[in-house]
Enzyme design. Sequence first.
Site, PDB file in Angstrom:
ATOM      1  N   ASP A  82       3.213  11.991   0.640  1.00  0.00           N
ATOM      2  CA  ASP A  82       3.674  11.007   1.623  1.00  0.00           C
ATOM      3  C   ASP A  82       4.704  11.498   2.645  1.00  0.00           C
ATOM      4  O   ASP A  82       5.659  12.190   2.273  1.00  0.00           O
ATOM      5  CB  ASP A  82       4.349   9.819   0.909  1.00  0.00           C
ATOM      6  CG  ASP A  82       3.613   9.351  -0.322  1.00  0.00           C
ATOM      7  OD1 ASP A  82       2.541   9.881  -0.630  1.00  0.00           O
ATOM      8  OD2 ASP A  82       4.148   8.443  -0.990  1.00  0.00           O
ATOM      9  N   TRP A  92      11.182  10.424  -5.222  1.00  0.00           N
ATOM     10  CA  TRP A  92       9.928   9.898  -4.689  1.00  0.00           C
ATOM     11  C   TRP A  92      10.137   9.220  -3.338  1.00  0.00           C
ATOM     12  O   TRP A  92      11.214   9.287  -2.760  1.00  0.00           O
ATOM     13  CB  TRP A  92       9.282   8.955  -5.728  1.00  0.00           C
ATOM     14  CG  TRP A  92       8.739   9.698  -6.926  1.00  0.00           C
ATOM     15  CD1 TRP A  92       8.988  11.003  -7.282  1.00  0.00           C
ATOM     16  CD2 TRP A  92       7.872   9.168  -7.927  1.00  0.00           C
ATOM     17  NE1 TRP A  92       8.313  11.310  -8.440  1.00  0.00           N
ATOM     18  CE2 TRP A  92       7.619  10.211  -8.852  1.00  0.00           C
ATOM     19  CE3 TRP A  92       7.268   7.925  -8.133  1.00  0.00           C
ATOM     20  CZ2 TRP A  92       6.781  10.019  -9.970  1.00  0.00           C
ATOM     21  CZ3 TRP A  92       6.439   7.731  -9.232  1.00  0.00           C
ATOM     22  CH2 TRP A  92       6.201   8.778 -10.136  1.00  0.00           C
ATOM     23  N   ASP A 126      -2.835   1.344  -4.702  1.00  0.00           N
ATOM     24  CA  ASP A 126      -3.076   2.388  -5.683  1.00  0.00           C
ATOM     25  C   ASP A 126      -4.511   2.296  -6.228  1.00  0.00           C
ATOM     26  O   ASP A 126      -5.135   3.314  -6.518  1.00  0.00           O
ATOM     27  CB  ASP A 126      -2.050   2.216  -6.819  1.00  0.00           C
ATOM     28  CG  ASP A 126      -1.881   3.476  -7.631  1.00  0.00           C
ATOM     29  OD1 ASP A 126      -2.267   4.552  -7.146  1.00  0.00           O
ATOM     30  OD2 ASP A 126      -1.364   3.378  -8.759  1.00  0.00           O
TER      31      ASP A 126
HETATM   32  C1  FRU Z   1       2.154   7.429  -3.004  1.00  0.00           C
HETATM   33  C2  FRU Z   1       3.125   7.725  -4.141  1.00  0.00           C
HETATM   34  C3  FRU Z   1       4.328   6.820  -4.089  1.00  0.00           C
HETATM   35  C4  FRU Z   1       5.360   7.623  -4.830  1.00  0.00           C
HETATM   36  C5  FRU Z   1       5.038   9.027  -4.409  1.00  0.00           C
HETATM   37  C6  FRU Z   1       5.267  10.053  -5.472  1.00  0.00           C
HETATM   38  O1  FRU Z   1       1.316   8.504  -2.723  1.00  0.00           O
HETATM   39  O2  FRU Z   1       2.454   7.614  -5.393  1.00  0.00           O
HETATM   40  O3  FRU Z   1       4.110   5.546  -4.637  1.00  0.00           O
HETATM   41  O4  FRU Z   1       6.670   7.259  -4.484  1.00  0.00           O
HETATM   42  O5  FRU Z   1       3.673   9.029  -4.028  1.00  0.00           O
HETATM   43  O6  FRU Z   1       5.067  11.345  -4.977  1.00  0.00           O
END
Ligand code: FRU
Length: 536
Positions: free
Chosen positions: A22, A81, A238
């Site tokens: 991300d 994250w 998700d």
């Molecule tokens: C989305 C995600 C987020 C999380 C991050 C972890 O791709 O799963 O929800 O914060 O990536 O790398």
Amino acid sequence: DSSDQPYRTAYHFQPRKNWINDPNGPMRYKGLYHLFYQYNPKGAVWGNIVWAHSISNDLVNWTPLDHAIYPSQPSDINGCWSGSATILPRGKPAILYTGINPNKHQVQNLAIPKNMSDPLLREWVKSPKNPLMAPTISNNINSSSFRDPTTAWLGKDGYWRVLIGSKIHTRGMAILYKSKNFVNWVQAKQPLHSAEGTGMWECPDFYPVLDNKGPSTIGLDTSVNGDNVRHVLKVSLDDTKHDHYLIGTYDIAKDIFTPDNGFEDSQTVLRYDYGKYYASKTIFEDGKNRRVLLGWVNESSSVPDDIKKGWAGIHTIPRAIWLHKSGKQLVQWPVVELESLRVNPVHWPTKVVKGGEMLQVTGVTAAQADVEISFEVNEFGKAEVLDKWVDPQILCSRKGAAVKGGLGPFGLLVFASRGLQEYTAVFFRIFRYQNKNLVLMCSDQSRSSLNKDNDMTTYGTFVDMDPLHEKLSLRTLIDRSVVESFGGEGMACITARVYPTIAINKKAQLYVFNNGTAAVKITRLSAWSMKKAKIN
Ligand code: FRU
């Protein structure tokens, strides 16, 4: 470098090596763009996540800096994250991000620049009060479904508001927190919005768009509300691995978002991109009055192949984003800065492409190009009839580029090998449906590579436009393993990853094709070779 790494992109954002996901905390500070991103310093698969950091003057060329946020305190010791930046009064940036604590619980943390006079914002200090938001026994928040804070917005009541993605059982939700000082956060009684059956909402984004019923690409600052303002709630599901968005009304007194059309029919909920695209986030740019969208595109190759090439993941070209004049959907277009990479233009005069014809576009580096094409169609009587609604992606896979039609398929063959053993087709096919013309846009990867370890799923969407009165246009950004397409002047986007084995480097070719019975007219074709950007 390019011949042994044919899939490394030339002008899409990616680190030198390893895994990226991300985009995080994009912001503009003292005239510089900052982009952070989820990064694994140790390999080409997800893990060991830190916030890597790059800066740019133009959203096209990027310089890497040291990692900005990495595990260093209990509240993020198992990972840093996703999260977002907010510019506080007097121009002070603040980052809220999700940390994984010693119990592997997801909590929200604050970091601020160590030195505000450093335009590069190299060092970040974490609040000693972290975590600022955490699952507790009383708040009913699931500790493995509580992450990805948005950019905060400020109400007239002096409270900052922020959303955290979550779910309860299968009900996805955007939990709302409020704060006066950005440090003490209190959970609101209700989420801003939630929807049964949607599962975990990752990376929410919430922002105003201008609704002036006219052609306007103007963006709005995140805290703006009032007349002629609609709000967009984007969530990364998700369950579907797609970025879906709702357009609606935000009642700031009640702190409730009411979408015009909800998630009830998840089949038809709008998406930013109908290909591979996830975990996106927007920023508003003051000086330029625009809102820019950044997003992540995962590989479609196998994990062993990713490990072999030593990297995985890219970001799309930053896109300006605004509300269409219909008020029913958003429109996206690559930021104009990208055009600085265009060289050696090829322009065609108006040309008719007969049914079954294929024309090569020569004079561009076909593995690294930007192509704009517009079609005029007349023989609507030859359109195939669709008697019942079909999911557009399924329709595209049933009727790929090789399947002859009436009015279409016509469009581009990219990453094509000379004998067409390999090609990716981006095209339109027009149907007659309920006495109207229905425009289907497809990105057909089914023949994109002879290496069958790749995911070669075909993507597609309907484009909400009238081909009688509006330009049937297509812009495709071709970049070594990316095909990023914009149909109908940015009404529909489809991003695909492809890994040809023959049609690489100088062997890649570009064609215009028409596999329908009706002739179509090219009213514009402009193609450019793209220079390599300086990226990390
Ligand atoms: C989305 C995600 C987020 C999380 C991050 C972890 O791709 O799963 O929800 O914060 O990536 O790398």
